[in-house]
Structure formats: structure tokens, C-alpha cells
Design a protein around this motif. Structure first.
Motif, PDB file in Angstrom:
ATOM      1  N   ALA A   1       2.221  27.720  30.134  1.00 44.25           N
ATOM      2  CA  ALA A   1       3.559  28.253  29.874  1.00 44.25           C
ATOM      3  C   ALA A   1       3.480  29.661  29.284  1.00 44.25           C
ATOM      4  O   ALA A   1       4.127  30.590  29.773  1.00 44.25           O
TER       5      ALA A   1
ATOM      6  N   THR B   1       1.758  32.263  31.797  1.00 44.83           N
ATOM      7  CA  THR B   1       2.600  32.504  32.974  1.00 44.83           C
ATOM      8  C   THR B   1       3.762  33.415  32.608  1.00 44.83           C
ATOM      9  O   THR B   1       4.051  34.392  33.315  1.00 44.83           O
ATOM     10  N   PHE B   2       4.427  33.115  31.487  1.00 42.24           N
ATOM     11  CA  PHE B   2       5.523  33.974  31.048  1.00 42.24           C
ATOM     12  C   PHE B   2       5.031  35.398  30.798  1.00 42.24           C
ATOM     13  O   PHE B   2       5.645  36.368  31.272  1.00 42.24           O
TER      14      PHE B   2
ATOM     15  N   ALA C   1       5.430  28.602  22.981  1.00 44.87           N
ATOM     16  CA  ALA C   1       4.848  27.917  24.146  1.00 44.87           C
ATOM     17  C   ALA C   1       3.602  27.159  23.691  1.00 44.87           C
ATOM     18  O   ALA C   1       2.538  27.243  24.304  1.00 44.87           O
TER      19      ALA C   1
ATOM     20  N   LEU D   1       9.430  27.111  25.496  1.00 42.97           N
ATOM     21  CA  LEU D   1       8.938  26.848  26.853  1.00 42.97           C
ATOM     22  C   LEU D   1       8.101  25.577  26.925  1.00 42.97           C
ATOM     23  O   LEU D   1       7.538  25.118  25.935  1.00 42.97           O
ATOM     24  N   GLY D   2       7.965  25.059  28.138  1.00 45.17           N
ATOM     25  CA  GLY D   2       6.931  24.077  28.455  1.00 45.17           C
ATOM     26  C   GLY D   2       7.038  22.753  27.742  1.00 45.17           C
ATOM     27  O   GLY D   2       8.132  22.230  27.481  1.00 45.17           O
ATOM     28  N   GLU D   3       5.878  22.194  27.380  1.00 42.68           N
ATOM     29  CA  GLU D   3       5.800  20.849  26.816  1.00 42.68           C
ATOM     30  C   GLU D   3       6.456  20.735  25.451  1.00 42.68           C
ATOM     31  O   GLU D   3       6.780  19.632  25.007  1.00 42.68           O
TER      32      GLU D   3
ATOM     33  N   TRP E   1       6.115  22.055  35.351  1.00 44.93           N
ATOM     34  CA  TRP E   1       7.209  22.317  34.421  1.00 44.93           C
ATOM     35  C   TRP E   1       6.871  23.515  33.523  1.00 44.93           C
ATOM     36  O   TRP E   1       7.732  24.383  33.287  1.00 44.93           O
ATOM     37  N   ALA E   2       5.652  23.565  33.041  1.00 41.62           N
ATOM     38  CA  ALA E   2       5.243  24.688  32.195  1.00 41.62           C
ATOM     39  C   ALA E   2       5.396  26.013  32.954  1.00 41.62           C
ATOM     40  O   ALA E   2       5.934  26.991  32.420  1.00 41.62           O
TER      41      ALA E   2
ATOM     42  N   SER F   1       9.314  26.754  33.821  1.00 43.16           N
ATOM     43  CA  SER F   1      10.092  27.214  32.667  1.00 43.16           C
ATOM     44  C   SER F   1       9.698  28.641  32.284  1.00 43.16           C
ATOM     45  O   SER F   1      10.533  29.434  31.852  1.00 43.16           O
ATOM     46  N   ALA F   2       8.412  28.966  32.446  1.00 40.98           N
ATOM     47  CA  ALA F   2       7.928  30.305  32.112  1.00 40.98           C
ATOM     48  C   ALA F   2       8.446  31.361  33.108  1.00 40.98           C
ATOM     49  O   ALA F   2       8.869  32.445  32.708  1.00 40.98           O
TER      50      ALA F   2
END
Length: 377
Positions: free
Chosen positions: A11, A14-15, A154, A348-350, A365-366, A369-370
Motif C-alpha cells: 500500500a 504503491t501510493f 499504510a 490505506l490497505g490492511e 486491496w492494498a 486503495s493506494a
């Protein structure tokens, strides 16, 4: 704009990378309390890194925001992003893996992209606190203070703490009034009340049904691994995810040991031979020996083979869980994943209260969302 990102997993990085692709003038600082970035990545998919899944589960999302994010940043969109990092992938059925079948490749390509786009990763940096000062956010760490325009959490949940997701950020969030749904371990083995030690290490392909009372909560085919004190395997991991959402209910796990064999075939066998031979013919030797010792006969034995029943006792701990269920509630956030009470603070993420089954869905998902947040402000 100066953006601080806490956590260097899927997350966070990636962001950071996508944001720099879009806004190269932004300064992005990624804070990681371990001595290496993306450490948890190396353990995913048994080291092969199951990074995605072609099956769309966005309609199963537990919130409008999560459903929208997963729909917008689906498998194809994520594949485009991974390809931009030179992460080439291939499919095994619906499961997506790097073409090298190595999580090291994924980690290396992420870190190369971070370096290429000028993302600064600050290792061995522990977050002590943060506060809003005017239009800025001041982040206090063991290595000093940082003045930010935006702060992105994150950190993941609290699964596999030795690999980074240790929950150390939670006291800070609790202090600031965030309402988190309590974390539970998930995608993990389960303890059963019945003794399984004689079957320890035995693997079988089976159909598994999770029941609570008369309600069927999950039915899935897959591999079951018997452990000294319970059950494991991918299908059991998915069972644990359902259980973790309401740990106080009573649960039964029924295992069809011969899913491809009809009861009538088993009955016909017993017309011509005995129970011990039937068990030897259809079951793994360890299971055949175990069930033979129960001295169950006739129709009762056939029913047992089609519904080998176990009673849930408890979940294994966070130290072996692949994910944690729970986290920041979406009601706490705007549609841009920004805190409703603290301007400029995003999640973000988990760490958010969303989770998916085994098969790459939680990494997706991670990433989703990112990618979503990278264009949201």
C-alpha cells in the motif's frame, strides 16, 4: 507538497510511486521502522508472491467506498501498474504471480521504481506521535521531526508482527480518538476441540463446509492440512476469515473426505467388502488408520466419510496469520480516505476495515486503495 507515508508495504510504496509518477514535484517520505522495506512481501505466496486474482470480488466489499475502489482499480488496472514497474506476471488458473515466481523480483522492482522516481525511504524510523499545526502535520520520530502537508497511514494490521505489521501505531491512533474495529487474526490455522495429533502433517483434497447452528456460512473445495492441534490449508484459512468476524459464535467444520464419490458407490463397496478395506481404498493411509480405529460401521461410516466433523475451538495467533481482520472504520473517513476529524490524514490497505479471501485479494486491496488515493488530492 510534502507527503509522509508510514509503512513500506504494497500500500505505502504503491501510493508513493504512483503519486510521484503523477506529481513529480511532490516530496514523498516513506517511514519504515524495520531495517528493510517490503519485508513482509518476501513471505507472500510461500515466497512466490500471489500478487493478484482475475476473480472480481468487489461486490462482496463491506462498504460503498471499498466496493467503488475495487471496481475502479480492478485486475487489469493493477496489471498495468505492475507492468509499469517492469513486474511481468503470469496466471495459474485465476491466480496471478510474477513470471519469475519469486517475491524477491516484486520487491526489487518496487524498490527500483522508488529510487527512479525519487521516493525517499527512511528505514529504522519509529513513529512516536504526530500533531496538526495550522495547515501542516508535524510527525515526531526517533530520528527527529518532519513537517508535512499530508500524512498517509499504510502500516498494515497486526498480522505477522516480525515482518513489520506489529500494531505499534495503534496506541497513537487510539489516543487521537479513531474508532477501530478490533483486530482478529485471519487466514490462519484453527484449533479444534477434537484431537488431531495422529493426523499431523496429513494433507487431503476435500470439500469443506463451515456451519454455525443450521446456517451454512461457507462451502469450498480445497486442500486441508491436519495439524497437531487442529486444521490448516487454504480452505481452512478462508474458514478462519469468516470465523474471525464473529469469534463468539459456535462453529462446526464438516469435511467431505471423498468429495468425488457418491454415497451409493460407498454402499455398493460395502456389499462386497468390509469397512477396513473401504477405508484403505479411498483414503490417505493415515486417515484410513485413524478412522478405522473409531470402529464405525455401515451407513454411519459412510456418513462420517462425507462429513468428518470438527468443532471450532480458537484461532491460531497473529504471529502465523496472513492478515488481520478489523481496523479503521470507513465511517471515520471521507470518500478520499481522509480522516473526517483530521484534515490531511489518510489511511490505506490492511489498516482499513476491509479484507478478502486467500488468492491475492488482500494484496490487490492494498494496491487498489493506494492507486485510488494517489489521484484523490
Amino acid at each position: 507538497m510534502v507527503i509522509g507515508v508510514i509503512g513500506s508495504g504494497f500500500a505505502g510504496l504503491t501510493f508513493a510511486i504512483k503519486r510521484k509518477m503523477i506529481h513529480p514535484k511532490d516530496e514523498i517520505l516513506v517511514f519504515e521502522h524495520l531495517d528493510k522495506a517490503m519485508k513482509k512481501t518476501l513471505s507472500t505466496g510461500n515466497g512466490k508472491c500471489n500478487i493478484g486474482n482475475t476473480i472480481d470480488i468487489s461486490d462482496q466489499a463491506n462498504s460503498r467506498i471499498a466496493k467503488s475502489i475495487l471496481s475502479q482499480y480492478n485486475f487489469e488496472k493493477q496489471k498495468e501498474f505492475l507492468n509499469s514497474l517492469n513486474i511481468k506476471t503470469k496466471l495459474f488458473g485465476e491466480l496471478e504471480y510474477p513470471i519469475t515466481e519469486s517475491a524477491v523480483t516484486v520487491r526489487n522492482m518496487y524498490l527500483k521504481a522508488a529510487l527512479k522516481y525519487g521516493v525517499k525511504i527512511l528505514l529504522e524510523t519509529n513513529i512516536l506521535d504526530y500533531e496538526l499545526r495550522g495547515n501542516n502535520i508535524v510527525l515526531t520520530t526517533n530520528n527527529g521531526e518532519y513537517v508535512l502537508d499530508k500524512l498517509v497511514f499504510a502500516t498494515g494490521g497486526i498480522s505477522s508482527p516480525k515482518l513489520g505489521s506489529d500494531g505499534s501505531i495503534l496506541p497513537i491512533l487510539n489516543k487521537r480518538g479513531y474508532k477501530l474495529k478490533d483486530f482478529s487474526p485471519a487466514l490462519c490455522p484453527i484449533y479444534t476441540k477434537e484431537k488431531t495429533k495422529p493426523l499431523d502433517g496429513t494433507r487431503v483434497k476435500a470439500n469443506v463446509t463451515l456451519l454455525s447452528g443450521k446456517e451454512t456460512l461457507l462451502e469450498e473445495n480445497g486442500e486441508v492440512l491436519f495439524k497437531e492441534h487442529g486444521l490448516s490449508g487454504i480452505v481452512i484459512f478462508n474458514v478462519s476469515r469468516i470465523i474471525s468476524k464473529n469469534i463468539n459464535r459456535p462453529y462446526k467444520i464438516n469435511i467431505d473426505l471423498v468429495p468425488d464419490i457418491a454415497k451409493e458407490e460407498l454402499r455398493d463397496f460395502l456389499k462386497h467388502d468390509n469397512e477396513s478395506t473401504l477405508l484403505e481404498s479411498y483414503l490417505h493411509p493415515n486417515i484410513a488408520k485413524f478412522i478405522d480405529g473409531l470402529n464405525v460401521k455401515g451407513e454411519a461410516l459412510i456418513n462420517l466419510l462425507k462429513s468428518f466433523s470438527f468443532t471450532f475451538d480458537k484461532l491460531y495467533g497473529f504471529d502465523v496469520a496472513h492478515i488481520s481482520v478489523g481496523g479503521i472504520r470507513f465511517e471515520e473517513l471521507t470518500d478520499s480516505l481522509e480522516s473526517k476529524t483530521e484534515k490531511g490524514v489518510h489511511f490505506l490497505g490492511e489498516l482499513l476495515d476491509y479484507d478478502g479471501p486467500c488468492g491475492g485479494h488482500n494484496i490487490m486491496w492494498a494496491i487498489a486503495s493506494a492507486l485510488y488515493l494517489s489521484t484523490s488530492f
